[in-house]
Design a protein around this motif. Structure first.
Motif, PDB file in Angstrom:
ATOM      1  N   VAL A   1       0.923  -1.233   0.085  1.00  0.00           N
ATOM      2  CA  VAL A   1      -0.524   0.350   0.278  1.00  0.00           C
ATOM      3  C   VAL A   1       0.841   1.313  -0.442  1.00  0.00           C
ATOM      4  O   VAL A   1       0.655   1.863  -0.292  1.00  0.00           O
ATOM      5  N   GLU A   2       1.838   1.650   0.562  1.00  0.00           N
ATOM      6  CA  GLU A   2       2.999   2.627   0.855  1.00  0.00           C
ATOM      7  C   GLU A   2       3.517   2.446  -0.236  1.00  0.00           C
ATOM      8  O   GLU A   2       3.795   3.438  -0.823  1.00  0.00           O
ATOM      9  N   ALA A   3       3.848   1.802  -1.341  1.00  0.00           N
ATOM     10  CA  ALA A   3       4.343   2.025  -2.298  1.00  0.00           C
ATOM     11  C   ALA A   3       3.317   2.476  -3.608  1.00  0.00           C
ATOM     12  O   ALA A   3       4.418   2.889  -4.897  1.00  0.00           O
ATOM     13  N   GLU A   4       2.224   1.948  -3.367  1.00  0.00           N
ATOM     14  CA  GLU A   4       1.687   2.067  -4.992  1.00  0.00           C
ATOM     15  C   GLU A   4       0.579   3.198  -4.528  1.00  0.00           C
ATOM     16  O   GLU A   4      -0.410   3.716  -5.654  1.00  0.00           O
ATOM     17  N   ALA A   5       0.358   3.938  -3.409  1.00  0.00           N
ATOM     18  CA  ALA A   5      -0.893   5.332  -3.228  1.00  0.00           C
ATOM     19  C   ALA A   5      -1.376   5.590  -3.151  1.00  0.00           C
ATOM     20  O   ALA A   5      -1.458   6.358  -4.444  1.00  0.00           O
ATOM     21  N   PRO A   6      -2.060   4.685  -3.311  1.00  0.00           N
ATOM     22  CA  PRO A   6      -4.072   4.472  -3.622  1.00  0.00           C
ATOM     23  C   PRO A   6      -4.375   5.590  -2.454  1.00  0.00           C
ATOM     24  O   PRO A   6      -4.253   6.540  -2.271  1.00  0.00           O
ATOM     25  N   SER A   7      -5.718   5.878  -3.322  1.00  0.00           N
ATOM     26  CA  SER A   7      -6.213   7.152  -3.020  1.00  0.00           C
ATOM     27  C   SER A   7      -7.718   6.893  -2.920  1.00  0.00           C
ATOM     28  O   SER A   7      -8.494   7.317  -2.625  1.00  0.00           O
TER      29      SER A   7
ATOM     30  N   ARG B   1      -6.010  10.017   5.248  1.00  0.00           N
ATOM     31  CA  ARG B   1      -5.722  10.562   3.841  1.00  0.00           C
ATOM     32  C   ARG B   1      -4.813  11.564   4.001  1.00  0.00           C
ATOM     33  O   ARG B   1      -4.918  12.799   4.749  1.00  0.00           O
ATOM     34  N   ASP B   2      -3.926  11.680   3.545  1.00  0.00           N
ATOM     35  CA  ASP B   2      -2.941  12.773   3.345  1.00  0.00           C
ATOM     36  C   ASP B   2      -3.695  14.464   2.430  1.00  0.00           C
ATOM     37  O   ASP B   2      -4.168  14.424   1.461  1.00  0.00           O
ATOM     38  N   ASP B   3      -2.449  15.535   2.332  1.00  0.00           N
ATOM     39  CA  ASP B   3      -3.251  16.327   1.348  1.00  0.00           C
ATOM     40  C   ASP B   3      -2.871  15.995   0.279  1.00  0.00           C
ATOM     41  O   ASP B   3      -3.498  17.461  -0.051  1.00  0.00           O
ATOM     42  N   GLU B   4      -2.470  15.463  -0.095  1.00  0.00           N
ATOM     43  CA  GLU B   4      -2.356  15.471  -1.613  1.00  0.00           C
ATOM     44  C   GLU B   4      -3.286  13.673  -2.057  1.00  0.00           C
ATOM     45  O   GLU B   4      -3.682  13.026  -2.826  1.00  0.00           O
ATOM     46  N   SER B   5      -4.543  13.659  -1.206  1.00  0.00           N
ATOM     47  CA  SER B   5      -5.741  12.631  -1.719  1.00  0.00           C
ATOM     48  C   SER B   5      -4.969  11.419  -1.692  1.00  0.00           C
ATOM     49  O   SER B   5      -5.615  10.342  -1.924  1.00  0.00           O
TER      50      SER B   5
ATOM     51  N   ARG C   1      -0.248   5.661   9.158  1.00  0.00           N
ATOM     52  CA  ARG C   1      -0.266   6.398  10.319  1.00  0.00           C
ATOM     53  C   ARG C   1       0.667   5.771  11.183  1.00  0.00           C
ATOM     54  O   ARG C   1       0.863   6.615  11.650  1.00  0.00           O
ATOM     55  N   LEU C   2       1.293   4.801  11.248  1.00  0.00           N
ATOM     56  CA  LEU C   2       1.617   3.610  11.352  1.00  0.00           C
ATOM     57  C   LEU C   2       2.847   4.030  11.551  1.00  0.00           C
ATOM     58  O   LEU C   2       3.420   4.524   9.845  1.00  0.00           O
ATOM     59  N   GLY C   3       4.275   4.140  12.411  1.00  0.00           N
ATOM     60  CA  GLY C   3       5.512   4.653  12.144  1.00  0.00           C
ATOM     61  C   GLY C   3       7.035   2.640  11.625  1.00  0.00           C
ATOM     62  O   GLY C   3       7.124   2.073  12.723  1.00  0.00           O
TER      63      GLY C   3
END
Length: 260
Positions: A131-137, A165-169, A174-176
């Protein structure tokens, strides 16, 4: 140095119940239980380091996480509490009780034993990294990515509670995650401390879980010599699978112990 953890605090009188979530969980997972318990007592639920809304930092040893919890008790001026921990949180709770038994009126350990476990989270970490690698919306895309690694829908839904959801949607964790993986050897190890906790204890295990097997009970008795053992017809997330039975068992135990 201890971190300032995010907490949910209902307020109230008497000896508080302090709730510690498990690996990849958060205080938010306990909101329905808190609503029930707060009618009877003050409840404090916290986010451990690298989880929920708490800060991210290197170090996932049980002594470090226990020191974070102790700092919460000090900050909230809680001299003594009932301490409940699920899974990894149970090992944190045992560590607090071993090093600071005077601060713990009673201990509830949910589906974990004080033993070293295997590498049980490789597929979950792979799912999180995909999920981190693909940056889904959106969450549908997240679920599809995780399904390649984690076929069990309930586990995927649990992991998805960590999404923001970050500023770029873009959906982000939110995990470390870096810190959690770097500390995984400590996480799967035994709780810290060398002495037993001799106060009143309840070990709640899922009868369909492999986290507290009969073979682990002798070691559990060494660390928690006065523990009562209760099995529920559930898997590892017994508080989510059997919420009413879980609450009833905890309430019966706390009523028996009293405010200590």
């Amino acid at each position: 140095m201890a971190l300032e953890l995010h907490t949910l605090d209902t307020g109230g009188e008497g000896t508080p119940l302090v709730v510690i979530h498990g690996l990849l969980g958060s205080a938010d997972n306990w909101r329905s239980h808190i609503k029930q318990w707060q009618d009877k007592r003050r409840v404090v639920a916290l986010d451990l380091r690298n989880h929920g809304r708490s800060p991210h930092a290197e170090g996932m040893s049980y002594r470090e996480m226990a020191d974070d919890v102790l700092a919460v008790l000090d900050r909230l001026e809680i001299a003594r509490c009932h301490l409940l921990g699920h899974s990894m949180g149970g090992k944190v709770a045992i560590t607090v009780a071993r090093f600071h038994p005077q601060r713990v009126a009673s201990l509830v350990v949910a589906d974990i034993a004080p033993v070293r476990y295997g590498h049980d989270h490789d597929a979950i970490f792979a799912a999180l990294r995909s999920v981190e690698a693909e940056a889904p919306s959106n969450r549908r895309e997240v679920d599809a990515l995780m399904a390649d690694h984690v076929p069990e829908k309930p586990i995927r839904l649990f992991l998805a509670t960590n999404l923001v959801r970050d500023d770029e949607s873009v959906m982000r964790w939110r995990l470390g995650l870096d810190q959690i993986q770097a500390g995984y050897e400590d996480i799967r190890g035994e709780p810290d401390g060398d002495v037993p906790y001799e106060g009143p204890s309840l070990v709640l295990r899922g009868a369909r879980s492999r986290y507290v097997t009969d073979e682990m009970l002798p070691r559990t008795r060494e660390v928690l010599p006065n523990a009562e053992l209760v099995s529920l017809d559930a898997g590892h997330w017994l508080h989510a699978e059997r919420p009413e039975a879980f609450q009833a068992a905890v309430d019966a135990f706390l009523d028996q112990v009293g405010d200590g």
